[in-house]
Design a protein around this motif. Structure first.
Motif, short mmCIF file in Angstrom:
data_model
loop_
_atom_site.label_atom_id
_atom_site.label_comp_id
_atom_site.label_asym_id
_atom_site.label_seq_id
_atom_site.Cartn_x
_atom_site.Cartn_y
_atom_site.Cartn_z
N GLU A 176 -7.37 1.85 -1.44
CA GLU A 176 -6.47 1.43 -2.44
C GLU A 176 -6.52 0.77 -3.59
OE1 GLU A 176 -2.13 1.52 -1.41
OE2 GLU A 176 -1.75 2.18 -3.47
N MET A 198 -4.73 -3.30 0.90
CA MET A 198 -4.64 -4.86 0.21
C MET A 198 -2.97 -4.91 -0.03
SD MET A 198 -6.56 -5.49 -3.19
CE MET A 198 -6.67 -4.55 -4.04
N VAL A 216 -6.95 6.00 -5.21
CA VAL A 216 -7.48 6.02 -3.40
C VAL A 216 -8.93 6.87 -3.59
CG1 VAL A 216 -7.34 6.79 -0.57
CG2 VAL A 216 -4.98 6.57 -2.20
N VAL A 253 -1.29 12.65 4.95
CA VAL A 253 -2.65 12.65 5.01
C VAL A 253 -3.67 12.80 6.67
CG1 VAL A 253 -4.63 10.92 4.56
CG2 VAL A 253 -2.43 10.86 3.35
N LYS A 264 -15.98 2.93 2.81
CA LYS A 264 -15.87 2.71 4.37
C LYS A 264 -16.66 1.10 4.33
CE LYS A 264 -18.96 6.81 6.25
NZ LYS A 264 -17.64 7.69 5.39
N GLY A 268 -3.24 -4.98 4.45
CA GLY A 268 -2.53 -3.95 4.75
C GLY A 268 -2.45 -3.40 6.15
N PRO A 269 -1.45 -2.52 6.72
CA PRO A 269 -2.23 -1.77 8.15
C PRO A 269 -2.71 -1.09 8.45
CG PRO A 269 -0.15 -1.53 7.06
CD PRO A 269 -0.44 -2.20 6.20
N VAL A 270 -3.04 0.08 7.28
CA VAL A 270 -4.22 0.89 6.80
C VAL A 270 -5.70 -0.36 6.64
CG1 VAL A 270 -5.65 2.99 6.08
CG2 VAL A 270 -2.41 2.79 6.80
N ALA A 304 -15.21 14.04 -3.51
CA ALA A 304 -14.93 15.09 -2.65
C ALA A 304 -15.41 13.97 -1.13
CB ALA A 304 -15.64 16.62 -2.53
N PRO A 305 -16.48 13.63 -1.34
CA PRO A 305 -16.65 12.57 0.50
C PRO A 305 -15.92 11.65 0.47
CG PRO A 305 -18.98 12.98 -1.10
CD PRO A 305 -17.88 13.32 -1.81
N GLU A 306 -15.02 11.18 -0.77
CA GLU A 306 -14.40 9.77 -0.66
C GLU A 306 -13.05 9.69 -0.72
OE1 GLU A 306 -15.62 7.09 -5.01
OE2 GLU A 306 -17.15 6.68 -3.03
N VAL A 307 -12.61 11.06 -0.52
CA VAL A 307 -10.94 11.24 -0.52
C VAL A 307 -9.81 11.60 0.34
CG1 VAL A 307 -11.12 12.21 -3.03
CG2 VAL A 307 -10.92 13.40 -1.25
N ALA A 308 -8.60 10.79 0.05
CA ALA A 308 -7.35 11.38 1.10
C ALA A 308 -7.51 12.33 1.15
CB ALA A 308 -6.85 10.19 1.95
N TRP A 309 -7.14 13.63 2.29
CA TRP A 309 -6.79 14.69 2.43
C TRP A 309 -5.33 14.95 2.36
CZ3 TRP A 309 -9.57 18.16 -0.97
CH2 TRP A 309 -10.06 18.48 -1.08
N TRP A 335 -11.68 6.75 -0.08
CA TRP A 335 -12.24 6.56 1.08
C TRP A 335 -13.26 5.72 1.91
CZ3 TRP A 335 -7.34 6.83 3.55
CH2 TRP A 335 -7.92 6.89 4.61
N HIS A 351 -6.99 13.29 6.89
CA HIS A 351 -8.51 13.09 6.38
C HIS A 351 -8.19 12.03 5.66
CE1 HIS A 351 -7.87 17.06 9.19
NE2 HIS A 351 -9.69 16.89 9.23
N GLY A 352 -9.99 11.31 6.25
CA GLY A 352 -10.49 10.47 4.72
C GLY A 352 -11.80 11.03 4.56
N GLY A 353 -12.06 11.14 3.92
CA GLY A 353 -13.45 11.93 3.66
C GLY A 353 -13.65 13.32 4.20
N ASP A 354 -14.58 12.71 5.13
CA ASP A 354 -15.32 14.68 6.12
C ASP A 354 -14.35 14.26 7.53
OD1 ASP A 354 -16.69 15.55 4.40
OD2 ASP A 354 -18.38 14.46 4.97
N PRO A 384 0.57 -1.00 -0.06
CA PRO A 384 -0.15 -0.20 0.02
C PRO A 384 0.60 1.08 -0.39
CG PRO A 384 -0.33 -1.68 1.91
CD PRO A 384 0.47 -1.54 0.71
N VAL A 431 -5.37 12.98 -2.30
CA VAL A 431 -4.74 11.74 -2.37
C VAL A 431 -5.42 11.42 -4.10
CG1 VAL A 431 -3.61 9.86 -2.97
CG2 VAL A 431 -3.62 11.22 -1.45
#
Lengths: 479, 479
Positions: free
Chosen positions: B160, B42, B146, A99, B150, B36-38, B93-98, B148, A101-104, A74, B113
């Motif tokens: 990812e 994977m 990537v 990184v 649920k 993966g650890p996060v 936007a609701p499903e991105v990593a910042w 995000w 934040h993820g989403g909101d 990853p 990302v």
């Protein structure tokens, strides 16, 4: 794109006048790269990426041939995982992207965008290696990594770059040492025999080694301006990471032991090396073995009946023999000549009405500018040979240049004088003290490039402090 | 690794008992993937990645053959750039990593990302496309993205994933439409002829199309449990992105026009499709054309003199013909049989003392379990033919399964009953109203998979509201 409607290829700055500007001009004019919207990131354009694909394919072949398997780990590393190995986190934490934040949602734990993947591979190995029968583990991945660099230049130092990173685990120190050597050998082969760039092989000093490694092996090459470029590194970790990440196995006697690890990588920087070793004031020069287009057919007087047909016929004849292109556009031949010289295509094939009449073509070498007339019946024999001659000539020229730019010095006066007058590799003896290494860097901006495998004694005393010399070191200003 | 010292391959849960658990068991037991650890990431292990490499290589070949060039665009997108196209930012936007910090500094502008790279390509096109001579631009990249998510599952939905994303710009709507069609055709070819998975070709409803597209074409496949999986999509953007990003060109009359764009992608999810279409209760079944190992030699009674030598000799004979492996380890043959069945290797080649005496080998098909004895002299002719027979059989079986699981329904009662009794594709007429599409999803959890190119009228009225039907739609519960 964005070029086709220009009638002349713009000139590049002469390398003698301003080498840095020459480099920037070439990467842009040869259509290799553009800047991304985030500072320090790059867009690798088709002609740049095709070079990378050829480097990658050859290296990937050798990586597989030496028994390694490709995997995909990853992009994100939890902060706590990066922190497990003390030297490693100290080396990388200041230059990572975070990184949060993820989403909101704000994350409970910050994530690092991988600057390198030791932490991830080690975590995996700690869970999956149990027995001596599991060893060695020989993994490699091709991926992107991010390092938050302050000053950046396309290919040479960028916020994000592409690379491969090998990560291996072994039963013994010796096995890992053999792996470290072997992969340095693979790198040297690819860089010397495919990129036509001669390399020095050696070991980094402790100051310059990878954060967390026992030792780092390196191949170092010399650019046209006399600065060095680290072109590939192979690290022996001993049991340092294995202890930090608790990676153990049961040996044949049932005793628990730590594994011995290595990692090794080369990056898109190699494209920068290629530009700065082989390029000239007319632009890029690509070694034939990795050139996306090895020969470009330019029809002459193509408005005359039959010329274009014959030229396409020639393309079809050659396309299974070499990577051949053809430019049948309505631009003038002279403009095409300039464009493909700028793009570094090894051979231009000219074919006009007179050539057709005489059943011949003209071959023009990019490296020397030499022309030769060759009968069509002999072209299929000659062209591959010519490409190999160009490949060899590029290597020889680079080796000669390096030789001319390599000097032996015995004291700091000579050191500084040589760097001023003939910048390049400085061969000088060293006592092994960090203080001397730091002083040399402070006074000359040159860093130790490597302690070469091929040792010789050029003096009895350290170039810096004058005490007894321990070993020969290559020094240089470096990218 | 972590397997070699187990003497038996663990059994997987029967798919009839718990399909989701069966899937999870197979991806782990067949050594394809690990976590993966996060959360939701994977690790694609060697045998999983080798499948991806084979899919990638074939698709890459076809992408290049159709005139596209590979490029590499950056990982990070400035927030302001993502926001330029309204539908696009709402969708992603609701499903991105910042990324908010680089090194020790907080960034002036947050970075996304990449969840997909339209914004980056459009920004580039706006600066680099000037004239009709620059068009079409046909770019593709292989990269990681990537999202995000649920809930995640290996290959099917992960934080990812790996994919390719094509991004093209054209002079006219029709040119872009042709491109959109062409790339869907390439995807269908790779999935049907290499992954042996039959696909439906069609258009997504407006509700299901890509955020920012004029329309989305899709190939849809049916998994063993009767759920559908979107296997590749190709989007026509019209001038929507071009207007948002100001991408214009001067046409032959010197008039400024917006370009017409497309994008298209397939992902590592195809590995999930492959598992759920062809797998069985003994594990994975890999179609020969993309199998990293097509035939595995298992020596029988290998302690007997000459057996191992003969087996390795056979491997050397076959290795330029097919992708062949050999297991000369001291595990029992039965354990090896189980292991390579679990890993889905298309053909097992058994060779023991009796076979050597009779100058024959035993070929065992993974798909049917059938055995055949074949004279060594005929093996080189037979093996490639057998592999093609297996490839064809896998496709035929999957097509038959899909046919059995495809039902025509005319009202909501039939719709629900069929989904309960024979879950799979539901063919039903639709009036075209979003309200009906939403009601169907609410009442049945089935979504519209596509409006197939091959239209037929199975009823005069909408399956949901009973008003006049507009078109035939395939519906299904989906991954």
């Amino acid at each position: 794109m964005g070029k086709k409607n220009k009638q002349f290829v713009e000139k590049v700055t002469a390398m003698e006048d301003d080498f840095a500007q020459w480099y920037t001009d070439v990467v842009k004019q040869a259509d290799l790269v553009d800047y991304g919207p985030v500072r320090g990131t790059m867009i690798i354009k088709p002609e740049g990426f095709a070079i990378w694909e050829n480097i990658r394919d050859e290296l990937d072949r050798q990586i597989k041939e030496t028994g390694h398997s490709n995997v995909s780990f990853p992009l994100f590393i939890p902060e706590s995982l990066l922190q497990k190995e003390k030297d490693h986190v100290e080396g990388f934490a200041p230059e990572v992207a975070w990184v949060t934040h993820g989403g909101d949602e704000e994350l409970g734990e910050r994530l690092v965008v991988r600057p390198t993947s030791e932490a991830l591979f080690c975590e995996y190995y700690s869970k999956n290696i149990h027995s001596y029968r599991d060893l060695p583990v020989l993994y490699n991945q091709w991926s992107n990594v991010v390092r938050w660099e302050k000053t950046t230049r396309p290919f040479l130092r960028s916020l994000e770059f592409l690379w491969q990173e090998g990560h291996t685990a072994h039963a013994t120190y010796e096995d890992a040492a053999e792996e470290t050597d072997k992969m340095l050998g693979v790198y040297a082969d690819v860089v010397e025999n495919h990129l036509a760039i001669p390399v020095l092989r050696g070991r980094k000093t402790d100051k310059e080694k990878f954060a967390g490694a026992d030792y780092t092996l390196t191949i170092e090459s010399l650019m046209h301006d006399g600065k060095a470029l680290q072109s590939g590194t192979s690290h022996h970790f001993g049991t340092g990471f294995a202890e930090a990440f608790d990676i153990t196995y049961l040996d044949e006697n049932g005793d628990s032991k730590h594994v011995h690890q290595t990692s090794w990588g080369i990056t898109t920087r190699l494209i920068g090396a290629l530009i700065m070793v082989h390029g000239d004031n007319r632009g890029l020069v690509i070694p034939p073995r990795i050139a996306p287009t090895q020969a470009m057919i330019v029809p002459i007087a193509q408005h005359k009946e039959g010329v274009l047909d014959k030229a396409y016929e020639l393309r079809d004849r050659l396309k299974n023999l070499v990577r051949v292109g053809i430019d049948g556009s309505d631009k003038m031949p002279g403009w095409k000549f300039n464009e493909y010289e700028m793009k570094g295509i090894p051979v231009r094939i000219e074919m006009g009405p007179k050539d057709i009449e005489k059943e011949q073509v003209v071959l023009v070498r990019r490296d020397t500018g030499e022309k030769e007339f060759i009968a069509l019946t002999e072209l299929e024999d000659r062209l591959p040979v010519l490409l190999e001659e160009i490949q060899q000539n590029l290597f020889n020229k680079a080796a000669k240049h390096r030789e001319e730019k390599t000097s032996i010095v015995k004291n700091m006066g000579e050191f500084k004088e040589t760097l001023d007058e003939n910048p390049g590799f400085i061969k000088a003896m060293w006592c092994g003290a960090l203080a001397c290494e730091e002083k040399i860097k402070e006074e000359t901006q040159a860093t130790s490039r490597c302690i070469p495998f091929e040792q010789e004694s050029v003096s009895d005393t350290c170039v810096c402090c004058g005490t007894e010399a321990k070993e020969l070191v290559y020094w240089a200003k470096a990218y």
